[in-house]
Design a protein around this motif. Sequence first.
Motif, PDB file in Angstrom:
ATOM      1  N   GLY A 109       1.019  -1.282   0.017  1.00 62.38           N
ATOM      2  CA  GLY A 109       0.028  -0.052  -0.021  1.00 62.38           C
ATOM      3  C   GLY A 109       0.831   1.124  -0.106  1.00 62.38           C
ATOM      4  O   GLY A 109       0.281   2.404   0.007  1.00 62.38           O
ATOM      5  N   ASN A 110       2.169   1.037  -0.167  1.00 59.85           N
ATOM      6  CA  ASN A 110       2.994   2.326   0.013  1.00 59.85           C
ATOM      7  C   ASN A 110       3.876   2.503  -1.203  1.00 59.85           C
ATOM      8  O   ASN A 110       3.907   1.404  -2.090  1.00 59.85           O
ATOM      9  CB  ASN A 110       4.060   2.119   1.440  1.00 59.85           C
ATOM     10  N   GLN A 111       4.220   3.810  -1.467  1.00 52.64           N
ATOM     11  CA  GLN A 111       5.091   4.153  -2.610  1.00 52.64           C
ATOM     12  C   GLN A 111       6.521   3.277  -2.091  1.00 52.64           C
ATOM     13  O   GLN A 111       6.843   3.101  -0.922  1.00 52.64           O
ATOM     14  CB  GLN A 111       5.137   5.257  -2.790  1.00 52.64           C
ATOM     15  N   ARG A 112       7.303   3.043  -3.228  1.00 56.63           N
ATOM     16  CA  ARG A 112       8.912   2.557  -3.279  1.00 56.63           C
ATOM     17  C   ARG A 112       9.535   4.122  -2.280  1.00 56.63           C
ATOM     18  O   ARG A 112       9.478   4.989  -2.950  1.00 56.63           O
ATOM     19  CB  ARG A 112       9.317   2.172  -4.400  1.00 56.63           C
ATOM     20  N   GLU A 113      10.226   3.506  -1.366  1.00 56.82           N
ATOM     21  CA  GLU A 113      10.978   4.602  -0.740  1.00 56.82           C
ATOM     22  C   GLU A 113      12.414   4.097  -0.684  1.00 56.82           C
ATOM     23  O   GLU A 113      12.805   3.155  -0.582  1.00 56.82           O
ATOM     24  CB  GLU A 113      10.484   4.944   0.583  1.00 56.82           C
ATOM     25  N   LEU A 114      13.322   5.285  -0.811  1.00 62.06           N
ATOM     26  CA  LEU A 114      14.871   5.247  -0.823  1.00 62.06           C
ATOM     27  C   LEU A 114      15.270   4.933   0.612  1.00 62.06           C
ATOM     28  O   LEU A 114      14.900   5.730   1.415  1.00 62.06           O
ATOM     29  CB  LEU A 114      15.257   6.433  -1.111  1.00 62.06           C
ATOM     30  N   VAL A 115      16.040   3.962   0.819  1.00 63.62           N
ATOM     31  CA  VAL A 115      16.466   3.507   2.004  1.00 63.62           C
ATOM     32  C   VAL A 115      17.928   3.919   2.404  1.00 63.62           C
ATOM     33  O   VAL A 115      18.665   4.584   3.441  1.00 63.62           O
ATOM     34  CB  VAL A 115      16.411   2.137   2.376  1.00 63.62           C
ATOM     35  N   ALA A 116      18.878   3.661   1.497  1.00 57.56           N
ATOM     36  CA  ALA A 116      20.329   3.932   1.483  1.00 57.56           C
ATOM     37  C   ALA A 116      21.052   3.826   0.215  1.00 57.56           C
ATOM     38  O   ALA A 116      20.509   3.135  -0.862  1.00 57.56           O
ATOM     39  CB  ALA A 116      21.003   2.698   2.493  1.00 57.56           C
ATOM     40  N   THR A 117      22.133   4.652   0.200  1.00 53.85           N
ATOM     41  CA  THR A 117      22.719   4.799  -1.235  1.00 53.85           C
ATOM     42  C   THR A 117      24.058   4.640  -0.752  1.00 53.85           C
ATOM     43  O   THR A 117      24.553   4.853   0.289  1.00 53.85           O
ATOM     44  CB  THR A 117      22.377   6.280  -1.829  1.00 53.85           C
ATOM     45  N   ILE A 118      24.775   4.334  -1.800  1.00 54.53           N
ATOM     46  CA  ILE A 118      26.362   4.263  -1.805  1.00 54.53           C
ATOM     47  C   ILE A 118      26.718   4.564  -3.267  1.00 54.53           C
ATOM     48  O   ILE A 118      26.524   3.871  -4.002  1.00 54.53           O
ATOM     49  CB  ILE A 118      27.047   2.936  -1.261  1.00 54.53           C
ATOM     50  N   THR A 119      27.569   5.649  -3.409  1.00 58.41           N
ATOM     51  CA  THR A 119      28.220   6.088  -4.498  1.00 58.41           C
ATOM     52  C   THR A 119      29.324   5.244  -5.166  1.00 58.41           C
ATOM     53  O   THR A 119      29.629   4.544  -4.526  1.00 58.41           O
ATOM     54  CB  THR A 119      28.353   7.465  -4.685  1.00 58.41           C
ATOM     55  N   ASN A 120      29.475   5.633  -6.570  1.00 57.25           N
ATOM     56  CA  ASN A 120      30.652   5.176  -7.034  1.00 57.25           C
ATOM     57  C   ASN A 120      31.887   5.337  -6.186  1.00 57.25           C
ATOM     58  O   ASN A 120      32.998   4.589  -6.229  1.00 57.25           O
ATOM     59  CB  ASN A 120      30.844   5.292  -8.594  1.00 57.25           C
ATOM     60  N   GLU A 121      32.014   6.357  -5.539  1.00 63.59           N
ATOM     61  CA  GLU A 121      33.006   6.723  -4.533  1.00 63.59           C
ATOM     62  C   GLU A 121      32.672   6.350  -3.128  1.00 63.59           C
ATOM     63  O   GLU A 121      33.601   6.752  -2.277  1.00 63.59           O
ATOM     64  CB  GLU A 121      33.316   8.252  -4.795  1.00 63.59           C
ATOM     65  N   SER A 122      31.923   5.519  -3.137  1.00 64.01           N
ATOM     66  CA  SER A 122      31.555   4.912  -1.741  1.00 64.01           C
ATOM     67  C   SER A 122      31.112   5.804  -0.603  1.00 64.01           C
ATOM     68  O   SER A 122      31.366   5.794   0.577  1.00 64.01           O
ATOM     69  CB  SER A 122      32.987   3.991  -1.175  1.00 64.01           C
ATOM     70  N   LYS A 123      30.582   6.894  -1.051  1.00 61.67           N
ATOM     71  CA  LYS A 123      30.041   7.872  -0.108  1.00 61.67           C
ATOM     72  C   LYS A 123      28.564   7.340   0.118  1.00 61.67           C
ATOM     73  O   LYS A 123      27.766   6.970  -0.737  1.00 61.67           O
ATOM     74  CB  LYS A 123      29.749   9.175  -0.743  1.00 61.67           C
ATOM     75  N   THR A 124      28.143   7.337   1.643  1.00 61.39           N
ATOM     76  CA  THR A 124      26.840   6.747   1.809  1.00 61.39           C
ATOM     77  C   THR A 124      25.913   7.880   2.250  1.00 61.39           C
ATOM     78  O   THR A 124      26.238   8.988   2.843  1.00 61.39           O
ATOM     79  CB  THR A 124      26.922   5.652   2.937  1.00 61.39           C
ATOM     80  N   SER A 125      24.686   7.458   2.110  1.00 58.33           N
ATOM     81  CA  SER A 125      23.633   8.326   2.787  1.00 58.33           C
ATOM     82  C   SER A 125      22.603   7.477   3.084  1.00 58.33           C
ATOM     83  O   SER A 125      22.475   6.344   2.676  1.00 58.33           O
ATOM     84  CB  SER A 125      23.147   9.473   1.710  1.00 58.33           C
ATOM     85  N   TYR A 126      21.538   7.687   4.122  1.00 57.57           N
ATOM     86  CA  TYR A 126      20.612   6.952   4.563  1.00 57.57           C
ATOM     87  C   TYR A 126      19.156   8.009   4.812  1.00 57.57           C
ATOM     88  O   TYR A 126      19.550   8.837   5.056  1.00 57.57           O
ATOM     89  CB  TYR A 126      20.980   6.627   6.217  1.00 57.57           C
ATOM     90  N   ALA A 127      18.145   7.365   4.668  1.00 59.87           N
ATOM     91  CA  ALA A 127      16.816   7.698   4.998  1.00 59.87           C
ATOM     92  C   ALA A 127      16.837   8.041   6.570  1.00 59.87           C
ATOM     93  O   ALA A 127      17.546   7.299   7.436  1.00 59.87           O
ATOM     94  CB  ALA A 127      15.684   6.944   4.818  1.00 59.87           C
ATOM     95  N   ASP A 128      16.305   9.081   6.951  1.00 58.61           N
ATOM     96  CA  ASP A 128      16.240   9.412   8.425  1.00 58.61           C
ATOM     97  C   ASP A 128      15.727   8.330   9.421  1.00 58.61           C
ATOM     98  O   ASP A 128      15.992   8.041  10.629  1.00 58.61           O
ATOM     99  CB  ASP A 128      15.348  10.513   8.667  1.00 58.61           C
TER     100      ASP A 128
END
Length: 117
Positions: A42-61
């Motif tokens: 019932g929910n939309q797809r949401e971004l959880v975590a990323t890692i760039t080609n340079e290995s920089k990471t980011s996360y959903a709160d």
Amino acid sequence: QLQLVESGGGLVQTGGSLRLSCVASGTDFRMYDLAWYRQAPGNQRELVATITNESKTSYADSVKGRFTNSRDNAKKAVTLQMNSLKPEDTAVYYCNAKHFLSGDFYWGQGTQVTVSS
């Protein structure tokens, strides 16, 4: 072009841990930014975590401090370590790869994560 295969989903109790893996076949894996998305019923797809080609990471709160995303270019793999799981983490988790120059992107088939209360 890449093909992505996820594994590692399953059923776990609240507070437990799971490790999701996504293995790629194809060329130029190092040229891709990698991400994990999830979609609950019932929910939309949401971004959880990323890692760039340079290995920089980011996360959903909502997962910051609990999930860790890492990549191994030699193995063409990305891994999402999920700790302190909560029932609201229940979803199908998808691996995504996006070429950082061309923008071409690919999805895995998804893996189910269920956290029981």
